[in-house]
Write a protein that holds these residues in place. Structure first.
Motif, PDB file in Angstrom:
ATOM      1  N   ASP A 195      -1.965  11.132  14.192  1.00  0.00           N
ATOM      2  CA  ASP A 195      -1.482  10.915  12.623  1.00  0.00           C
ATOM      3  C   ASP A 195      -2.098   9.672  11.874  1.00  0.00           C
ATOM      4  O   ASP A 195      -1.598   8.397  12.462  1.00  0.00           O
ATOM      5  N   LEU A 196      -2.876   9.744  11.057  1.00  0.00           N
ATOM      6  CA  LEU A 196      -3.560   8.557  10.352  1.00  0.00           C
ATOM      7  C   LEU A 196      -3.196   8.706   8.899  1.00  0.00           C
ATOM      8  O   LEU A 196      -3.257   9.375   8.356  1.00  0.00           O
ATOM      9  N   LEU A 197      -2.727   7.632   8.515  1.00  0.00           N
ATOM     10  CA  LEU A 197      -2.473   7.242   6.816  1.00  0.00           C
ATOM     11  C   LEU A 197      -3.581   6.430   6.336  1.00  0.00           C
ATOM     12  O   LEU A 197      -3.630   5.269   7.009  1.00  0.00           O
ATOM     13  N   ASP A 198      -4.194   7.000   5.409  1.00  0.00           N
ATOM     14  CA  ASP A 198      -5.452   6.120   4.871  1.00  0.00           C
ATOM     15  C   ASP A 198      -4.743   5.668   3.437  1.00  0.00           C
ATOM     16  O   ASP A 198      -4.716   6.337   2.426  1.00  0.00           O
ATOM     17  N   VAL A 199      -4.489   4.365   3.415  1.00  0.00           N
ATOM     18  CA  VAL A 199      -3.926   3.816   2.276  1.00  0.00           C
ATOM     19  C   VAL A 199      -4.842   3.443   1.196  1.00  0.00           C
ATOM     20  O   VAL A 199      -5.854   2.573   1.481  1.00  0.00           O
ATOM     21  N   GLY A 200      -4.820   3.660  -0.118  1.00  0.00           N
ATOM     22  CA  GLY A 200      -5.578   3.318  -1.017  1.00  0.00           C
ATOM     23  C   GLY A 200      -6.894   4.364  -0.874  1.00  0.00           C
ATOM     24  O   GLY A 200      -8.172   3.552  -0.629  1.00  0.00           O
ATOM     25  N   CYS A 201      -6.810   5.616  -0.583  1.00  0.00           N
ATOM     26  CA  CYS A 201      -7.699   6.516  -0.325  1.00  0.00           C
ATOM     27  C   CYS A 201      -8.903   6.754  -1.126  1.00  0.00           C
ATOM     28  O   CYS A 201     -10.094   6.986  -0.959  1.00  0.00           O
ATOM     29  N   GLY A 202      -8.619   6.283  -2.419  1.00  0.00           N
ATOM     30  CA  GLY A 202      -9.560   6.620  -3.526  1.00  0.00           C
ATOM     31  C   GLY A 202      -9.842   7.902  -3.683  1.00  0.00           C
ATOM     32  O   GLY A 202      -9.333   9.059  -3.650  1.00  0.00           O
TER      33      GLY A 202
ATOM     34  N   VAL B 285       0.866  -5.305   2.983  1.00  0.00           N
ATOM     35  CA  VAL B 285       0.849  -5.365   4.718  1.00  0.00           C
ATOM     36  C   VAL B 285       1.994  -4.727   5.226  1.00  0.00           C
ATOM     37  O   VAL B 285       1.978  -4.358   6.209  1.00  0.00           O
ATOM     38  N   GLY B 286       3.179  -5.513   4.649  1.00  0.00           N
ATOM     39  CA  GLY B 286       4.549  -5.010   5.016  1.00  0.00           C
ATOM     40  C   GLY B 286       4.792  -3.468   5.227  1.00  0.00           C
ATOM     41  O   GLY B 286       5.255  -2.876   6.144  1.00  0.00           O
ATOM     42  N   GLU B 287       4.137  -2.669   4.101  1.00  0.00           N
ATOM     43  CA  GLU B 287       4.455  -1.441   4.110  1.00  0.00           C
ATOM     44  C   GLU B 287       3.398  -0.941   5.096  1.00  0.00           C
ATOM     45  O   GLU B 287       3.948   0.186   5.912  1.00  0.00           O
ATOM     46  N   CYS B 288       2.379  -1.207   5.344  1.00  0.00           N
ATOM     47  CA  CYS B 288       1.453  -0.612   6.536  1.00  0.00           C
ATOM     48  C   CYS B 288       2.241  -0.805   7.912  1.00  0.00           C
ATOM     49  O   CYS B 288       2.023   0.082   8.554  1.00  0.00           O
ATOM     50  N   ALA B 289       2.740  -1.816   7.947  1.00  0.00           N
ATOM     51  CA  ALA B 289       3.204  -2.374   9.487  1.00  0.00           C
ATOM     52  C   ALA B 289       4.546  -1.497   9.543  1.00  0.00           C
ATOM     53  O   ALA B 289       4.886  -1.000  10.607  1.00  0.00           O
ATOM     54  N   ARG B 290       5.101  -1.314   8.463  1.00  0.00           N
ATOM     55  CA  ARG B 290       6.572  -0.410   8.548  1.00  0.00           C
ATOM     56  C   ARG B 290       6.505   1.008   9.051  1.00  0.00           C
ATOM     57  O   ARG B 290       7.109   1.856   9.936  1.00  0.00           O
ATOM     58  N   VAL B 291       5.411   1.691   8.454  1.00  0.00           N
ATOM     59  CA  VAL B 291       5.071   2.951   8.693  1.00  0.00           C
ATOM     60  C   VAL B 291       4.413   3.186   9.863  1.00  0.00           C
ATOM     61  O   VAL B 291       4.032   4.367  10.268  1.00  0.00           O
TER      62      VAL B 291
ATOM     63  N   VAL C 102      -3.116  14.901   0.540  1.00  0.00           N
ATOM     64  CA  VAL C 102      -3.278  13.719  -0.197  1.00  0.00           C
ATOM     65  C   VAL C 102      -1.820  13.464  -1.109  1.00  0.00           C
ATOM     66  O   VAL C 102      -1.258  14.476  -1.610  1.00  0.00           O
ATOM     67  N   VAL C 103      -1.353  12.240  -1.251  1.00  0.00           N
ATOM     68  CA  VAL C 103      -0.013  11.998  -1.894  1.00  0.00           C
ATOM     69  C   VAL C 103      -0.436  10.942  -3.004  1.00  0.00           C
ATOM     70  O   VAL C 103      -0.942   9.833  -2.421  1.00  0.00           O
ATOM     71  N   LEU C 104       0.147  10.991  -4.231  1.00  0.00           N
ATOM     72  CA  LEU C 104       0.065  10.222  -5.235  1.00  0.00           C
ATOM     73  C   LEU C 104       1.252   9.411  -5.036  1.00  0.00           C
ATOM     74  O   LEU C 104       2.653   9.542  -5.376  1.00  0.00           O
ATOM     75  N   ALA C 105       1.018   8.072  -4.855  1.00  0.00           N
ATOM     76  CA  ALA C 105       2.015   7.191  -4.631  1.00  0.00           C
ATOM     77  C   ALA C 105       1.611   5.626  -4.639  1.00  0.00           C
ATOM     78  O   ALA C 105       0.401   5.372  -4.390  1.00  0.00           O
ATOM     79  N   ASP C 106       2.419   4.586  -4.596  1.00  0.00           N
ATOM     80  CA  ASP C 106       2.304   3.295  -4.779  1.00  0.00           C
ATOM     81  C   ASP C 106       2.040   2.675  -3.462  1.00  0.00           C
ATOM     82  O   ASP C 106       3.101   2.818  -2.635  1.00  0.00           O
ATOM     83  N   CYS C 107       1.056   1.891  -3.113  1.00  0.00           N
ATOM     84  CA  CYS C 107       1.003   1.606  -1.573  1.00  0.00           C
ATOM     85  C   CYS C 107       1.895   0.405  -1.501  1.00  0.00           C
ATOM     86  O   CYS C 107       2.359   0.033  -0.144  1.00  0.00           O
ATOM     87  N   ARG C 108       2.743  -0.096  -2.254  1.00  0.00           N
ATOM     88  CA  ARG C 108       3.470  -1.103  -2.172  1.00  0.00           C
ATOM     89  C   ARG C 108       4.831  -0.602  -1.947  1.00  0.00           C
ATOM     90  O   ARG C 108       5.872  -1.335  -1.404  1.00  0.00           O
ATOM     91  N   ARG C 109       5.197   0.849  -1.942  1.00  0.00           N
ATOM     92  CA  ARG C 109       6.489   1.396  -1.489  1.00  0.00           C
ATOM     93  C   ARG C 109       5.805   2.930  -1.195  1.00  0.00           C
ATOM     94  O   ARG C 109       6.122   3.817  -1.640  1.00  0.00           O
ATOM     95  N   LEU C 110       5.488   2.836  -0.071  1.00  0.00           N
ATOM     96  CA  LEU C 110       4.880   4.111   0.689  1.00  0.00           C
ATOM     97  C   LEU C 110       6.168   5.181   0.941  1.00  0.00           C
ATOM     98  O   LEU C 110       7.101   4.729   1.590  1.00  0.00           O
ATOM     99  N   PRO C 111       6.100   6.181   0.556  1.00  0.00           N
ATOM    100  CA  PRO C 111       7.129   7.353   0.748  1.00  0.00           C
ATOM    101  C   PRO C 111       6.908   8.098   2.057  1.00  0.00           C
ATOM    102  O   PRO C 111       7.212   9.154   2.048  1.00  0.00           O
ATOM    103  N   PHE C 112       7.073   7.108   2.871  1.00  0.00           N
ATOM    104  CA  PHE C 112       6.879   7.883   4.430  1.00  0.00           C
ATOM    105  C   PHE C 112       8.013   7.126   5.309  1.00  0.00           C
ATOM    106  O   PHE C 112       8.175   5.942   4.996  1.00  0.00           O
ATOM    107  N   PRO C 113       8.844   7.641   6.233  1.00  0.00           N
ATOM    108  CA  PRO C 113       9.563   6.816   7.203  1.00  0.00           C
ATOM    109  C   PRO C 113       8.913   5.906   7.906  1.00  0.00           C
ATOM    110  O   PRO C 113       7.809   6.058   8.337  1.00  0.00           O
ATOM    111  N   GLY C 114       9.616   4.911   8.571  1.00  0.00           N
ATOM    112  CA  GLY C 114       9.062   3.905   9.449  1.00  0.00           C
ATOM    113  C   GLY C 114       8.588   4.660  10.840  1.00  0.00           C
ATOM    114  O   GLY C 114       9.306   5.450  11.069  1.00  0.00           O
ATOM    115  N   GLY C 115       7.564   4.266  11.181  1.00  0.00           N
ATOM    116  CA  GLY C 115       6.883   4.438  12.484  1.00  0.00           C
ATOM    117  C   GLY C 115       6.147   5.950  12.342  1.00  0.00           C
ATOM    118  O   GLY C 115       6.186   6.605  13.353  1.00  0.00           O
ATOM    119  N   ARG C 116       5.927   6.432  11.208  1.00  0.00           N
ATOM    120  CA  ARG C 116       5.538   7.766  10.942  1.00  0.00           C
ATOM    121  C   ARG C 116       4.038   7.796  11.402  1.00  0.00           C
ATOM    122  O   ARG C 116       3.861   9.154  11.927  1.00  0.00           O
TER     123      ARG C 116
END
Length: 251
Positions: free
Chosen positions: A38-45, A120-126, A83-97
């Motif tokens: 499972d890969l999350l592409d943050v700011g996928c444009g 960076v913190g949100e990317c690390a969290r998920v 594709v999810v519409l969301a703010d990368c500063r508050r990612l709507p996914f649980p930790g370690g997803r």
């Protein structure tokens, strides 16, 4: 700052299209060890790179997230239901997803260093333990290829470099991530010509020279005086850095 909802319709064509996306995706995939699921592409444009990530590794499930509705709509056409519409500063996914998290051409858009740290913190969290986060660094400076265009633009006030490699590494370490490699790729089709640079100047591409800035006309005139107005100068070369989230001790 550009309006990415308005940019979405012609974003890909103005930034190298599929060849650039292919180069970026290959470089990202080269930094993903093992067989991530499972890969999350943050700011996928528009999803032009995201789609290639999904196609480039068998069995990889890819989710894209972007906060610009126009961009997310384009991405959803390429990746239906992913594709999810969301703010990368508050990612709507649980930790370690996710087994892997990517962010191509994202951190340089942050408003300040505090916002970069939040992303960076949100990317690390998920990211799950053992997973890898991959991000571009030094995006703005990569466009300086030593051309005559760069010589003209050198006189302007420099833009802040939010994604400076050393700072990104510091923030990553602060969130428990350790360096895990790097790669470079060519921004195919992004070599600037004088005429294109003037157009970018007029529409607000350069943060320190927004439309209407008293110095903008002077820079436009100097660019218009350069030879070979439609000849692109060399393409930029972008840098990716990878960071791993170590598993808990004893595991």
């Amino acid at each position: 700052m550009l309006d990415y909802d308005k940019e979405a319709a012609h974003y890909d064509d103005s930034r190298g299209g599929e060849p650039r996306a292919s180069a970026a995706a290959r470089a990202v995939l080269s930094l993903l060890p093992g067989r991530p699921r499972d890969l999350l592409d943050v700011g996928c444009g528009t999803g032009i790179v995201t789609r290639r990530l999904a196609a480039g590794r068998e069995g990889l499930r890819v989710t894209g997230v972007d906060r610009a509705p126009g961009m997310a709509r384009h991405a959803a056409v390429r990746l239906p239901g992913a594709v999810v519409l969301a703010d990368c500063r508050r990612l709507p996914f649980p930790g370690g997803r996710f087994d892997a998290v990517t962010g191509v051409w994202l951190l340089h858009l942050a408003a300040d260093s505090a916002e970069v740290q939040r992303i960076v913190g949100e990317c690390a969290r998920v990211l799950r333990p053992g997973g890898v986060w991959v991000t571009t660094v030094d995006k703005g400076p990569s466009h300086n290829v030593g051309s005559d265009i760069d010589a003209v633009l050198a006189a302007r006030r420099p833009s802040p470099v939010r994604d400076r490699a050393a700072a990104v590494e510091e923030y990553a370490r602060g969130h428990g991530l350790i360096p895990a490699g790097q790669a470079r790729f060519t921004g195919v089709g992004q070599g600037r010509s004088p005429r294109r640079t003037i157009a970018d100047l007029r529409r607000g591409w350069f943060v320190t020279l927004p439309p209407g800035h008293p110095c903008a006309d002077g820079f436009a005139a100097r660019l218009a005086a350069l030879p070979d107005q439609d000849r692109p100068r060399p393409d930029p070369v972008f840098t990716l850095r990878a960071f791993r989230k170590p598993p808990p001790e004893g595991v």
